[in-house]
Design an enzyme around this catalytic site. Sequence first.
Site, mmCIF file in Angstrom:
data_model
loop_
_atom_site.group_PDB
_atom_site.id
_atom_site.type_symbol
_atom_site.label_atom_id
_atom_site.label_comp_id
_atom_site.label_asym_id
_atom_site.label_seq_id
_atom_site.Cartn_x
_atom_site.Cartn_y
_atom_site.Cartn_z
ATOM 1 C CB ALA A 81 -0.928 -0.008 1.205
ATOM 2 C CE1 TYR A 82 5.164 5.632 3.033
ATOM 3 C CE2 TYR A 82 6.917 4.388 1.961
ATOM 4 C CZ TYR A 82 6.473 5.541 2.581
ATOM 5 O OH TYR A 82 7.338 6.606 2.738
ATOM 6 C CB SER A 83 5.413 0.182 -2.534
ATOM 7 O OG SER A 83 6.290 -0.268 -1.524
ATOM 8 C CB SER A 101 0.242 5.332 -1.494
ATOM 9 O OG SER A 101 1.325 5.303 -0.584
ATOM 10 C CE LYS A 102 4.812 8.384 0.748
ATOM 11 N NZ LYS A 102 4.519 9.816 1.040
#
Length: 249
Positions: A155-157, A159-160
Amino acid sequence: MAMSERFEGMTAIITGGASGIGLAVARRVVAEGGRVALWDVDPARLKAATAELGEKSVAERVDVVDPADVERAAKASNAAMGQIDALVCSAGVAGQNALVIDYPIAEWKRVFDINVNGLFYCNRFVASLMKARGYGRIVNVASIAGKEGNPTASAYSASKAAVIGLTKSLGKELAKDGVSVNAVTPATIETPILEQVSPAHIAYMRSKIPMERFGTVDEAASLICWLASRECSFSTGAVFDLSGGRATY
């Protein structure tokens, strides 16, 4: 212009401005003569940050996932400071660590709501004010994870990666309007966001950095403040690495 005067007469909105990278950027902008509007969701941290920075700072409690609140805050900051020269979007969350096949759907949506939708709202409303004025600098804090994709941090990857794509699009759209839009892609920086991450994932991220250390908020602020200044006049829609040698493209 001397470095100590680089932001003389200038203003900046900084999201996530009450801690971590955002606060480090705010400190430097103020030290170099500018004024800042700190946007954050944590009232206690906002109070402490504005007490530290003094009369050259104003606080706005903003929930970036609420577009109406972001629009309100943009107008309020513009009115309070008279203009908005720079926007630094550093608000974000790490999200849970889990395999994609196990990733909680509600958590996936939460991460995207803050890291992507919230950043979009900030860019959208502030860029409109900058375009009308004919000047602005926007700096979006992405991550090296958005280029490489970290396991158990989908999710973090993702989103970035979206932040990088948005930055490139908006940079092209505003290229003739006096407004530059750039992103930074740090490897892990020593900030409170690490409190959201498992020890195993922290060890993994450190192992990927050839310098064998994490970055500091002051190192991040140094690059961001150049991008947020008048000195950055021929870079837009670009992505700047800050990764201790980790980045390979």
